[in-house]
Design a protein around this motif. Structure first.
Motif, PDB file in Angstrom:
ATOM      1  N   ASN A 110       5.551 -18.148 -42.027  1.00  0.00           N
ATOM      2  CA  ASN A 110       4.422 -18.135 -42.966  1.00  0.00           C
ATOM      3  C   ASN A 110       3.506 -16.953 -42.704  1.00  0.00           C
ATOM      4  OD1 ASN A 110       5.325 -20.465 -44.188  1.00  0.00           O
ATOM      5  ND2 ASN A 110       4.051 -21.815 -42.940  1.00  0.00           N
ATOM      6  N   SER A 165       5.601 -18.133 -36.718  1.00  0.00           N
ATOM      7  CA  SER A 165       5.821 -18.793 -37.999  1.00  0.00           C
ATOM      8  C   SER A 165       6.158 -17.793 -39.092  1.00  0.00           C
ATOM      9  CB  SER A 165       4.567 -19.579 -38.397  1.00  0.00           C
ATOM     10  OG  SER A 165       4.661 -20.011 -39.740  1.00  0.00           O
ATOM     11  N   THR A 196       5.001 -13.967 -44.391  1.00  0.00           N
ATOM     12  CA  THR A 196       4.841 -14.081 -45.842  1.00  0.00           C
ATOM     13  C   THR A 196       3.417 -13.724 -46.241  1.00  0.00           C
ATOM     14  OG1 THR A 196       6.522 -15.819 -45.941  1.00  0.00           O
ATOM     15  CG2 THR A 196       5.032 -15.640 -47.812  1.00  0.00           C
ATOM     16  N   GLU A 197       2.441 -14.189 -45.450  1.00  0.00           N
ATOM     17  CA  GLU A 197       1.034 -13.888 -45.741  1.00  0.00           C
ATOM     18  C   GLU A 197       0.746 -12.400 -45.574  1.00  0.00           C
ATOM     19  OE1 GLU A 197      -1.382 -16.320 -43.260  1.00  0.00           O
ATOM     20  OE2 GLU A 197      -0.508 -18.196 -43.981  1.00  0.00           O
TER      21      GLU A 197
END
Length: 343
Positions: free
Chosen positions: A27, A25, A30-31
């Protein structure tokens, strides 16, 4: 905020298998590396040999640091500004103060590209011995298996770094206009300048918290490469037998400044590797991947006679000397300026 008040961070963690399988992912990336992130990614469930190699290499740092002064001098390389072989008290990271509580053993990792090489080729950079001077190894009868263990562990870390770089590239291509596809993977896979630093933090002589600064083991700085692979630390009470133990001081260890400016403590599990971004990648990505400021806080004494030391290994993946980190500036020129500032 001082170190005792800093929260313990929970960095983004992925498994080695997930990196191999990819893509995962966006995400997660990004995290890990986005504008509100810690700027650090932890990789768990590594190949089985990692745990044994880490223990042998980090243990050897204490044996290395305990060699006689004459033996350690024989492992120094003044011509490379002490960035090959043994170095202690040569680096200034804070207001011109020499960093005397940290011993380093530097290794050029060109062997990952060509097993016959002990340094980066000097083509075009004959005056940059920090990368082109050959490695210096201690005699095998003094530290048996030292060279082979370090070379094997560094090669494994570079292998994992290649997978992390591939994931970073996918994030960058989707979030940074004009990013060169697969750039970071190219750097890690093709670099002759990747450098390892085996670190031994000597026991602090400060008895109390009031006598010590937060960054007494290593002053706040950023790495000047692209992607740094970092093992967890091994803490040792060098006055005890056997010397290996868990950290006796929960405040001791690695601290970073997150993307939002918060100081947090980072604990890396023994069987994991952490990866953080450096200054060269910040330049290449025009600040989208900001270099991670970090420092190391020393361990306070736990009892009369205790001498707490800390060992770890960092592997700095970096562009080849002739590659540009920004228009008109090669990594070789950038590295030369950084070395002149700190050594």
């Amino acid at each position: 905020m001082n170190a005792h008040q800093a929260p313990v961070a929970q960095p983004v963690t992925v498994s080695f298998r997930e990196l191999v399988a990819g893509p995962f992912s966006p995400n997660i990336l990004t995290e890990a590396f986005g504008p509100s992130s810690l700027g650090i990614l932890v990789v768990c469930q590594l190949p089985e040999k990692f745990v044994h190699l880490r223990k042998r290499v980090l243990s050897s740092a204490s044996y290395l640091a305990a060699l006689s002064e004459a033996e350690l001098q024989s492992l120094e390389s003044p011509e490379s500004k002490y960035l090959v072989g043994w170095s202690c008290g040569k680096e200034t990271l804070k207001s011109g103060q020499f960093d005397t509580l940290k011993g380093s053993y530097y290794v050029n990792c060109a062997f990952h590209q060509d097993s016959s090489l002990d340094s980066a080729p000097a083509d075009g950079f004959p005056d940059l011995p920090q990368y082109t001077a050959p490695n210096i190894w201690p005699p095998s009868d003094r530290l048996p298996g030292f060279r082979s263990d370090i070379e094997e562990l560094c090669s494994l870390i570079i292998q994992v770094a290649t997978l992390v770089a591939n994931a970073c590239d996918r994030y960058a291509e989707n979030n940074i206009e004009g990013y060169t596809p697969f750039y970071l993977r190219h750097v890690v896979e093709t670099s002759f300048t990747t450098k390892a630093r085996l670190l031994h933090y000597f026991p602090s002589e400060n008895d109390t918290e009031e006598n010590a600064s937060d960054d007494d083991w290593c002053a706040t700085h950023v790495d000047h490469g692209c992607l740094t692979g970092l093992t967890s630390a091994m803490f040792l009470d060098e006055a005890a037998t056997p010397p290996v133990l868990e950290s006796p001081d929960p405040a001791a260890g690695l601290y970073i400044e997150s993307r939002t400016g918060e100081i947090v403590k980072v604990n890396i599990p023994k069987d994991c590797l952490a990866f953080q971004t450096g200054k060269a990648l910040e330049l290449i990505t025009r600040g989208k991947f900001r270099a991670v400021p970090h420092f190391v806080k020393g361990a306070r004494r736990t009892g009369r006679g205790s001498r707490i030391a800390r060992n770890t290994l960092a592997v700095f993946t970096q562009p080849n000397l002739g590659e540009e980190v920004e228009p008109g500036l090669t990594f070789g020129e950038f590295a030369r300026a950084t070395v002149q500032k700190n050594y």
